[in-house]
Scaffold this active site. Structure first.
Site, PDB file in Angstrom:
ATOM      1  N   GLY A  48      59.922  13.232  58.804  1.00  0.00           N
ATOM      2  CA  GLY A  48      60.960  14.247  58.720  1.00  0.00           C
ATOM      3  C   GLY A  48      62.283  13.647  58.327  1.00  0.00           C
ATOM      4  O   GLY A  48      62.379  12.467  58.002  1.00  0.00           O
ATOM      5  N   GLU A 119      56.200   2.483  56.759  1.00  0.00           N
ATOM      6  CA  GLU A 119      54.747   2.616  56.694  1.00  0.00           C
ATOM      7  C   GLU A 119      54.389   4.072  56.939  1.00  0.00           C
ATOM      8  O   GLU A 119      55.139   4.796  57.590  1.00  0.00           O
ATOM      9  CB  GLU A 119      54.038   1.781  57.772  1.00  0.00           C
ATOM     10  CG  GLU A 119      54.149   0.288  57.623  1.00  0.00           C
ATOM     11  CD  GLU A 119      53.390  -0.443  58.716  1.00  0.00           C
ATOM     12  OE1 GLU A 119      52.199  -0.142  58.936  1.00  0.00           O
ATOM     13  OE2 GLU A 119      54.005  -1.305  59.359  1.00  0.00           O
TER      14      GLU A 119
END
Length: 162
Positions: A48, A119
């Protein structure tokens, strides 16, 4: 002003910022990112970011997930809403975000880390124990019934406890 201070950066702002995230589950695995910048650098969480001026919450969530992970989603309902407030050693508010996480459906794409994510991966419930997550992420995942509180073996960042 320089990045990181004042109103042009994310730290020490006069007003809270609005953030969005998405909980995307596909084939029994949840999409998580390892944060590449503060706050939360090095911790795993749903992807987000911040709402931009003129964007709806859903538009922001869809854009942010695509930017961070390469995954196209379709947002559904707001699922989890919380405040993230971080204070420095003097007690001054360093970060304040109001965050709305949406349930979302996977549409297309292959997971790849970019933007603020160092990642990205699809994580099964049984693989959660090895990841450093915040108490807030753990609470979200329990509310979603994605994980259970199984006691020792589950690391939660910032508590010094398993």
């Amino acid at each position: 002003m320089s990045e990181g201070t004042g109103q042009s950066g994310r730290e020490y702002r006069e007003l809270p910022r609005v953030g969005v995230g998405a909980v995307v589950i596909r084939d029994g695995r949840i999409l998580l990112v390892k944060r590449g910048s503060s706050p939360g650098k090095g911790l795993w969480a749903p992807p987000g970011g911040l709402v931009e001026l003129g964007e709806t919450l859903r538009e922001a969530a869809e854009r942010e997930i695509l930017e961070e992970t390469g995954i196209t989603i379709r947002t559904r309902e707001a699922f989890y809403i919380f405040d993230f407030i971080d204070r420095d050693a003097e007690g001054t508010v360093r970060y304040h975000y109001v965050i709305i996480d949406f349930e979302a459906d996977y549409v297309a794409g292959e997971a790849r880390a970019s933007d603020d994510a160092s990642e990205v991966r699809w994580v099964a419930p049984e693989d959660m124990a090895g990841l450093a997550i915040t108490q807030t992420t753990k609470k979200l995942l329990k509310q979603l019934k994605f994980i259970e509180d199984r006691g020792p073996g589950f690391r939660v960042q910032g508590t010094g406890k398993e």
